[in-house]
Structures are given as C-alpha cells and as structure tokens.
Design an enzyme around this catalytic site. Structure first.
Site, PDB file in Angstrom:
ATOM      1  N   ARG A 153      15.612  56.688 -40.287  1.00 12.24           N
ATOM      2  CA  ARG A 153      16.036  58.110 -40.929  1.00 12.24           C
ATOM      3  C   ARG A 153      15.946  58.344 -41.232  1.00 12.24           C
ATOM      4  NH1 ARG A 153      15.591  56.606 -36.059  1.00 12.24           N
ATOM      5  NH2 ARG A 153      17.032  56.160 -34.610  1.00 12.24           N
TER       6      ARG A 153
ATOM      7  N   GLU B 160      14.358  67.597 -38.237  1.00  9.24           N
ATOM      8  CA  GLU B 160      13.554  66.532 -37.446  1.00  9.24           C
ATOM      9  C   GLU B 160      13.296  67.958 -36.275  1.00  9.24           C
ATOM     10  OE1 GLU B 160      13.089  62.771 -35.898  1.00  9.24           O
ATOM     11  OE2 GLU B 160      12.961  61.654 -37.827  1.00  9.24           O
TER      12      GLU B 160
ATOM     13  N   HIS C  42       7.282  60.696 -36.082  1.00  6.85           N
ATOM     14  CA  HIS C  42       8.001  59.834 -35.773  1.00  6.85           C
ATOM     15  C   HIS C  42       7.908  59.668 -34.409  1.00  6.85           C
ATOM     16  CE1 HIS C  42      13.030  59.166 -35.511  1.00  6.85           C
ATOM     17  NE2 HIS C  42      12.425  58.042 -35.249  1.00  6.85           N
TER      18      HIS C  42
HETATM   19  C1  GLV Z   1      14.018  54.808 -33.386  1.00  7.75           C
HETATM   20  O1  GLV Z   1      13.362  55.338 -34.691  1.00  7.75           O
HETATM   21  C2  GLV Z   1      14.756  54.096 -32.916  1.00  7.75           C
HETATM   22  O2  GLV Z   1      15.649  53.811 -32.978  1.00  7.75           O
HETATM   23  O3  GLV Z   1      14.459  53.481 -31.708  1.00  7.75           O
END
Ligand code: GLV
Length: 327
Positions: free
Chosen positions: A240, A269, A288
């Site tokens: 994260r 983000e 991401h």
């Molecule tokens: C992606 O970042 C997830 O947590 O699945």
C-alpha cells in the site's frame, strides 16, 4: 421471497457479477470511476450487502446509513479502507480475497524489480523517443539479480512467493516477518535468512515490501529507513502506498540515498502530477495493477461474490477478515 438488494461499487469481471445477479437485485455504479460517497449513502439504506473495491471508504458514516446491512465484501486482499472494528461491533462480517492473487502479485513484484534493476522502462522510452543511435558499452547499465541480496519486508503469502522466485534467480534472501520484533532464534524457511527489520534495510541490494497497511506500518519506510539502505538499493512496493512516506522517498531519490524505486502503489493514489515522485527519473510508477491478470481478477470477483452471498444467507464467509463476529 424477494431478492435482496446489494450494492456493487464498480463494474467487476462478469463471473462475479453474474453470480450476484442470479440471486440479488444489484445496484451497480456503472462508471469506471470511484463511486461517489453520496451514491453509496443513498443506495445503501435498503441494501443487505455491499461489494466494494479498495478505492471505496466503508467507514462509520456509511455503516450508520445502512440499517439492513448483513455483509461487506471487498474485491481485494487488503482491507485498510474498511472500518473493520465498526463492522464487528455491528455483527457484520467482512470478506476479502486472499490467496488467489498471491502468485500474480509476486510475479509483478519481480517484474517491477527487474524493470528497475535492468532499466527496462528507461530503455524503452529512450528507443521510442528516437535517441537510439548505436550499441554502447555503457548504455543503461543496471544491476544483476543473480548473487544479489533481496530483502523481503513482511513474510506472508506474497512475501513467501517472492522469496521462491528470488531463489530461482540465485539470490540471497533476507526477510523479516515483524518490523518491530527480532526473529525467533534459528528460524529458517527454505534458505531464507530471518533478520530484524533494520538488518533487512542495511544488507539488501533490493527491498520489497509485503506488509498490510496498519497503524504500525503507516510510513514504515521514512527518512531514517531510506538513509539506512544502500545508496545502490532499489525499493519495490506492491503493498500500500502509505507504507512509504512518499515525500521522504522523493528526497532520498533526489539526493541519492537509494538509486531507484518501483511502485505499484502510491500515497495518494493516483500520484498527482505535481508530486515530486512523479518527476523523479528513477521512480517507476504503475497504476496499482499487481493483481491485474485476466484470470486473477476473474477469480477475485467470484470470491468476492461468494463471500457476499454467504453473508446474505447468514452463512460463515469463506474468507472472513473478522471471524470474531461468529464467536
Ligand atoms: C490489491 O491491492 C489488493 O489488496 O487486492
């Protein structure tokens, strides 16, 4: 019996959506944008379940607006966007999607590492911008995987999957399970050396982050941690964004405390165009997408739907974040 109403906060792969549509009335936020909070607050009043994404905040305000809510299900393994304690207080189980994305995310962490270590994105840009005139003995020199030391911070499912890949590349692997405690004496796991967090930072050529975001891991990598790392180090983050203090990272890259960062996740983000990281030449940022393979996102949508349906039927969720609701 009438079908229950569930909220789905974005178009998810059909496999999961079709499962829900078979048994529920689905209120779907159809745009490919973060669902507005007002839309959630309006529609959740009558809803029995919500299938959300990591971009949605499910906090006390949302839960207070949802008197009939029986289940929250996120199509993600991480659940830092959900007020899990508040859900537990209300007896609402929270589901997530662990396991199915482990290998896909580990592949991607490695892809980011290799892209940074071997300057793949820089090289590709150089070619497309028309700069390639000749082979050069010194063009885009990078770092070898083989013989290098990879430090893995967080040794859960994904961290372990990254370690397996590193072994295949002939790397020495250091890892820490906890960032606050020393490892258990003599702990071993398939040739992985367990050390404390500061040692991972100082001894690794590459550091890859695999911790969940919690109060303890917020800004885990800040100014002093970056200063501890080798000047030649590469930092990879697929966990994260706010596990890293992004202002400190931008500064560390600018002054050469570390050499490269490869980030799937940022804080905030998306990364704003005016953010200093955006302009750092040695910072590779992707949007991401570590779990974004067709197969894995399809499986995640089915898991999230199955968690939701179980909750609607009053059954234990197959993958529950807060099992205390069943105690
Ligand atoms: C992606 O970042 C997830 O947590 O699945």
């Amino acid at each position: 019996m009438s079908k229950p109403l569930v909220l789905v906060t974005r178009q998810i792969p059909d496999a999961g959506l079709d499962l829900l549509r078979g048994q529920c009335h689905v209120a779907l936020w159809e745009e490919d944008s973060v669902v507005p909070r007002d839309w959630v607050l309006e529609h959740i009043r009558e809803a029995s379940g919500v299938l959300c994404l990591l971009t949605d905040t499910i906090d006390r305000g949302v839960l207070d607006a949802a008197p009939s809510l029986k289940v929250v299900s996120t199509m993600a393994v991480g659940f830092d966007n959900i007020a899990v304690n508040e859900c537990s207080k209300r007896g609402i189980p929270v589901g997530h999607t662990p396991g199915v994305l482990t290998e896909t995310t580990a592949d991607f962490s490695f892809a980011l590492l290799m892209a940074a270590a071997r300057r793949i994105v820089d090289g590709a840009r150089y070619v497309k911008e028309g700069h390639w005139k000749t082979w050069s003995p010194t063009l885009f020199l990078g770092q070898d995987m083989s013989g290098a030391t990879l430090g893995i911070v967080g040794f859960g499912r994904i961290g372990q999957a990254v370690a397996r890949r590193a072994k295949g590349f002939g790397m020495r692997v250091l890892a820490c399970r906890s960032t606050t405690q020393a490892p258990t004496q003599g702990e071993a796991h398939d040739d992985v050396e367990f050390v404390d967090f500061p040692t991972v930072l100082t001894e690794s050529d590459f550091v890859s982050l695999h911790v969940p975001l919690t109060q303890e891991t917020h800004h885990l990598i800040g100014k002093s941690e970056l200063a501890r790392m080798k000047n030649s180090a590469i930092l990879v983050n697929t966990s994260r964004g706010s596990v890293i203090d992004s202002q400190a990272l931008a500064l560390a890259l600018a002054v050469g405390d570390i050499t490269y960062a490869a980030l799937d996740v940022t804080d905030p983000e998306p990364v704003p165009l005016e953010h200093p990281l955006f302009h750092e030449p040695h910072c590779l940022i992707v949007p991401h997408i570590a779990s974004a393979s067709f197969a894995t996102r399809g499986k995640m949508s089915v898991m999230a739907a199955e968690n939701l349906l179980a909750g609607l039927h009053g059954k234990r969720l197959p993958f529950v974040v807060n099992p205390e609701v069943y105690a």
